[in-house]
Design a protein around this motif. Structure first.
Motif, PDB file in Angstrom:
ATOM      1  N   ALA A 198       0.851  -1.198   0.000  1.00  0.00           N
ATOM      2  CA  ALA A 198       0.000   0.000   0.000  1.00  0.00           C
ATOM      3  C   ALA A 198       0.878   1.236   0.000  1.00  0.00           C
ATOM      4  O   ALA A 198       1.927   1.262   0.651  1.00  0.00           O
ATOM      5  CB  ALA A 198      -0.907   0.003   1.220  1.00  0.00           C
ATOM      6  N   VAL A 200       0.421   5.283   0.739  1.00  0.00           N
ATOM      7  CA  VAL A 200      -0.515   6.256   1.292  1.00  0.00           C
ATOM      8  C   VAL A 200       0.041   7.661   1.070  1.00  0.00           C
ATOM      9  O   VAL A 200       1.203   7.933   1.380  1.00  0.00           O
ATOM     10  CB  VAL A 200      -0.748   6.012   2.796  1.00  0.00           C
ATOM     11  CG1 VAL A 200      -1.850   6.941   3.316  1.00  0.00           C
ATOM     12  CG2 VAL A 200      -1.120   4.553   3.048  1.00  0.00           C
ATOM     13  N   VAL A 226      -1.664  -1.074  -3.850  1.00  0.00           N
ATOM     14  CA  VAL A 226      -2.907  -0.458  -3.408  1.00  0.00           C
ATOM     15  C   VAL A 226      -2.623   1.016  -3.132  1.00  0.00           C
ATOM     16  O   VAL A 226      -1.895   1.352  -2.189  1.00  0.00           O
ATOM     17  CB  VAL A 226      -3.438  -1.132  -2.128  1.00  0.00           C
ATOM     18  CG1 VAL A 226      -4.726  -0.456  -1.667  1.00  0.00           C
ATOM     19  CG2 VAL A 226      -3.648  -2.623  -2.359  1.00  0.00           C
ATOM     20  N   ASP A 227      -3.136   1.891  -3.958  1.00  0.00           N
ATOM     21  CA  ASP A 227      -2.913   3.330  -3.801  1.00  0.00           C
ATOM     22  C   ASP A 227      -3.997   3.922  -2.903  1.00  0.00           C
ATOM     23  O   ASP A 227      -5.198   3.778  -3.179  1.00  0.00           O
ATOM     24  CB  ASP A 227      -2.923   4.031  -5.158  1.00  0.00           C
ATOM     25  CG  ASP A 227      -1.719   3.648  -6.009  1.00  0.00           C
ATOM     26  OD1 ASP A 227      -0.588   3.773  -5.508  1.00  0.00           O
ATOM     27  OD2 ASP A 227      -1.915   3.216  -7.163  1.00  0.00           O
ATOM     28  N   GLU A 228      -3.569   4.578  -1.847  1.00  0.00           N
ATOM     29  CA  GLU A 228      -4.493   5.202  -0.900  1.00  0.00           C
ATOM     30  C   GLU A 228      -4.164   6.692  -0.807  1.00  0.00           C
ATOM     31  O   GLU A 228      -3.009   7.063  -0.661  1.00  0.00           O
ATOM     32  CB  GLU A 228      -4.353   4.580   0.490  1.00  0.00           C
ATOM     33  CG  GLU A 228      -4.521   3.080   0.543  1.00  0.00           C
ATOM     34  CD  GLU A 228      -5.989   2.658   0.583  1.00  0.00           C
ATOM     35  OE1 GLU A 228      -6.858   3.556   0.595  1.00  0.00           O
ATOM     36  OE2 GLU A 228      -6.257   1.442   0.612  1.00  0.00           O
ATOM     37  N   GLN A 229      -5.191   7.522  -0.898  1.00  0.00           N
ATOM     38  CA  GLN A 229      -4.975   8.966  -0.782  1.00  0.00           C
ATOM     39  C   GLN A 229      -5.973   9.561   0.194  1.00  0.00           C
ATOM     40  O   GLN A 229      -7.149   9.191   0.194  1.00  0.00           O
ATOM     41  CB  GLN A 229      -5.109   9.649  -2.143  1.00  0.00           C
ATOM     42  CG  GLN A 229      -4.650  11.093  -2.142  1.00  0.00           C
ATOM     43  CD  GLN A 229      -4.611  11.680  -3.543  1.00  0.00           C
ATOM     44  OE1 GLN A 229      -5.609  12.225  -4.009  1.00  0.00           O
ATOM     45  NE2 GLN A 229      -3.470  11.597  -4.207  1.00  0.00           N
ATOM     46  N   VAL A 230      -5.475  10.472   1.050  1.00  0.00           N
ATOM     47  CA  VAL A 230      -6.331  11.122   2.037  1.00  0.00           C
ATOM     48  C   VAL A 230      -6.291  12.629   1.834  1.00  0.00           C
ATOM     49  O   VAL A 230      -5.330  13.170   1.292  1.00  0.00           O
ATOM     50  CB  VAL A 230      -5.894  10.785   3.483  1.00  0.00           C
ATOM     51  CG1 VAL A 230      -6.065   9.306   3.755  1.00  0.00           C
ATOM     52  CG2 VAL A 230      -4.464  11.234   3.735  1.00  0.00           C
ATOM     53  N   VAL A 240      -8.638   4.459   5.448  1.00  0.00           N
ATOM     54  CA  VAL A 240      -7.445   3.843   4.860  1.00  0.00           C
ATOM     55  C   VAL A 240      -7.114   2.548   5.588  1.00  0.00           C
ATOM     56  O   VAL A 240      -6.830   1.518   4.966  1.00  0.00           O
ATOM     57  CB  VAL A 240      -6.249   4.817   4.931  1.00  0.00           C
ATOM     58  CG1 VAL A 240      -4.960   4.107   4.519  1.00  0.00           C
ATOM     59  CG2 VAL A 240      -6.491   6.024   4.038  1.00  0.00           C
ATOM     60  N   ASP A 243      -9.347  -0.242   4.573  1.00  0.00           N
ATOM     61  CA  ASP A 243      -9.040  -0.775   3.242  1.00  0.00           C
ATOM     62  C   ASP A 243      -7.753  -1.590   3.256  1.00  0.00           C
ATOM     63  O   ASP A 243      -7.640  -2.590   2.536  1.00  0.00           O
ATOM     64  CB  ASP A 243      -8.942   0.369   2.224  1.00  0.00           C
ATOM     65  CG  ASP A 243      -9.052  -0.131   0.797  1.00  0.00           C
ATOM     66  OD1 ASP A 243      -9.918  -0.983   0.533  1.00  0.00           O
ATOM     67  OD2 ASP A 243      -8.250   0.306  -0.054  1.00  0.00           O
ATOM     68  N   LEU A 244      -6.775  -1.165   4.064  1.00  0.00           N
ATOM     69  CA  LEU A 244      -5.544  -1.957   4.178  1.00  0.00           C
ATOM     70  C   LEU A 244      -5.850  -3.360   4.684  1.00  0.00           C
ATOM     71  O   LEU A 244      -5.279  -4.354   4.214  1.00  0.00           O
ATOM     72  CB  LEU A 244      -4.565  -1.270   5.134  1.00  0.00           C
ATOM     73  CG  LEU A 244      -3.981   0.077   4.717  1.00  0.00           C
ATOM     74  CD1 LEU A 244      -3.015   0.594   5.781  1.00  0.00           C
ATOM     75  CD2 LEU A 244      -3.279  -0.027   3.373  1.00  0.00           C
ATOM     76  N   GLN A 247      -7.658  -5.269   1.839  1.00  0.00           N
ATOM     77  CA  GLN A 247      -6.755  -5.596   0.727  1.00  0.00           C
ATOM     78  C   GLN A 247      -5.632  -6.535   1.145  1.00  0.00           C
ATOM     79  O   GLN A 247      -4.851  -6.974   0.306  1.00  0.00           O
ATOM     80  CB  GLN A 247      -6.144  -4.301   0.173  1.00  0.00           C
ATOM     81  CG  GLN A 247      -7.151  -3.350  -0.437  1.00  0.00           C
ATOM     82  CD  GLN A 247      -7.648  -3.811  -1.791  1.00  0.00           C
ATOM     83  OE1 GLN A 247      -7.144  -4.763  -2.377  1.00  0.00           O
ATOM     84  NE2 GLN A 247      -8.685  -3.139  -2.296  1.00  0.00           N
ATOM     85  N   ASP A 254       4.739   5.251   2.314  1.00  0.00           N
ATOM     86  CA  ASP A 254       3.938   6.471   2.384  1.00  0.00           C
ATOM     87  C   ASP A 254       4.668   7.638   1.745  1.00  0.00           C
ATOM     88  O   ASP A 254       5.876   7.607   1.537  1.00  0.00           O
ATOM     89  CB  ASP A 254       3.617   6.811   3.842  1.00  0.00           C
ATOM     90  CG  ASP A 254       4.833   7.310   4.594  1.00  0.00           C
ATOM     91  OD1 ASP A 254       5.073   8.532   4.591  1.00  0.00           O
ATOM     92  OD2 ASP A 254       5.560   6.482   5.166  1.00  0.00           O
TER      93      ASP A 254
END
Length: 431
Positions: A198, A200, A226-230, A240, A243-244, A247, A254
């Motif tokens: 992941a 982030v 897995v691309d996560e953006q906040v 997030v 989802d981690l 997934q 990060d």
């Protein structure tokens, strides 16, 4: 792709500017903390003056950029206490550029034109606007932290991690393109069996750009990413974390500041998310981990860091013990160790010139830095060299320093950095 050490430092520290909006940085030590009255043979001659430019009072806040300066000052203080450079005291003149281009140019003018420093050491400038002026003046800048592409652009500038770029003073790297390897991602795939990673980031340009580089490198090494953006202002780290878990991420990288990392880890802790590794960079390689991650012991136990210098907690090495002894009971960081190594590098270069036919000159110092034999600062650095290749390499044998945090033990080295190596592709990016 994973960016080069230089790009990682530069991009990660752009994010540190964001941190100033959300959290205060640690207090910085006053320069007088490193003052040691030298015992120097008067026959050694006039002091040898060097300059240290630091963005100490930048928008990021005190303490973020001062590690290299503090390490260099500690080295010169210890050197002077032992008699200096063949009886000649090293006089370190510091200048705080305030983190601005205007301030940086003012520091260069003050140190190069007014104080007539022989060289610059351990430069750590958020905006190194004065780099062209330093280069034109032929002043060697040794062991600087590459927060901008200046060390990949100008002659006479020698970053702490080395360079293969032509450095003609025109565009950085090769016609504006820099190259970095995938050795970090290879290591976690090989040693921890990680397959799902992941990444982030914030919804902010610098953070998003850094995240894209990481994701490209991970994919090049065969990861499912897995691309996560906040949102930067109102980040939903609980979403997030959820989802981690869904997934089944093995490892988390990060593109965030320390504050964001701590909040992410707290959310992971609250959601019961466990990963094989939560990976951070040299910016966060410090003794402040227990404070920064006090509310997330599970995430703290999975915290890894990577870099190009020997772990400052690895006291099995004499050079590390010497560094720690000079720092005393001050909080420690990897940047301090790299500043110490930069000062040692300059000193070794200057010492090599004492018996040279022309004596101690800038040209002689640069000849030492540019020699074919790589520099290691008594084993504190991975071998550093300056090659000025006409064409960028497609692959490279690259070594890596890896450490894992252990409560009660600090940062624990994961193998010796000089044998933690792999042949990895070098992929291009524009800084």
């Amino acid at each position: 792709m994973r960016p080069s050490r230089a790009a990682e430092t530069a991009l990660a520290l752009l994010l540190a500017v964001l941190a100033a909006l959300t959290a205060a940085c640690g207090s910085r030590l006053p320069e007088r903390a490193f003052e040691t009255r030298p015992t120097v043979n008067p026959s050694g001659g006039e002091p040898l003056r060097v300059g240290i430019i630091t963005s100490a009072t930048s928008p990021v806040g005190g303490g973020t950029f001062t590690g290299p300066r503090d390490g260099a000052l500690a080295y010169f203080a210890a050197l002077n206490a032992r008699g200096g450079l063949d009886g000649r005291r090293i006089e370190a003149v510091t200048c705080d550029d305030g983190g601005s281009g205007i301030g940086n140019n003012a520091c260069v003018h003050r140190l190069v034109d007014e104080r007539k420093v022989f060289a610059l050491v351990a430069t750590t400038a958020l905006d190194y606007a004065g780099a062209p002026r330093v280069s034109r003046a032929g002043v060697p800048d040794i062991g600087g932290q590459p927060l901008t592409p200046a060390y990949e652009t100008y002659p006479h500038l020698y970053g702490i991690y080395g360079s293969s770029a032509p450095r003609t003073g025109q565009a950085p790297g090769w016609n504006g393109v820099l190259y970095g390897g995938t050795e970090v991602y290879r290591w976690f795939r090989t040693h921890l069996g990680a397959r799902t990673a992941a990444v982030v980031s914030y919804n902010q340009a610098a953070s998003a750009a850094y995240a894209r580089l990481i994701s490209q490198g991970l994919r090049a090494e065969g990861y499912r990413v897995v691309d996560e953006q906040v949102d930067f202002v109102l980040p939903n780290f609980r979403a997030v974390a959820a989802d981690l878990r869904a997934q089944k991420a093995d490892v988390v990288f990060d593109a965030m500041d320390t504050h964001g990392n701590a909040r992410l880890c707290e959310a992971m802790e609250a959601s019961g998310v466990r990963v094989a590794a939560k990976v951070t960079n040299v910016q966060n390689w410090s003794s402040s981990v227990p404070r920064d991650y006090a509310k997330s012991p599970g995430c703290r136990a999975a915290l890894y860091v990577t870099g190009s210098s020997r772990n400052h907690d690895d006291t099995s090495f004499p050079a590390v013990r010497e560094f720690r002894a000079a720092m005393g009971d001050r909080p420690l960081s990897q940047w301090q160790l790299e500043g110490w190594a930069a000062a040692m590098w300059f000193t070794d270069a200057a010492r090599s010139c004492l018996a040279a036919p022309g004596g101690l000159t800038r040209a002689c110092v640069e000849e030492y830095v540019n020699r074919a034999e790589p520099y290691t600062a008594r084993g504190l650095l991975l071998p550093v060299r300056f090659e000025q290749l006409a064409e960028p390499p497609k692959t490279r044998d690259t070594c890596l320093s890896v450490a894992r945090w252990r409560d009660g033990h600090g940062w624990v080295a994961q193998g010796d950095m000089n044998s933690t190596c792999a042949s990895v592709p070098q992929l291009g990016y524009r800084p």
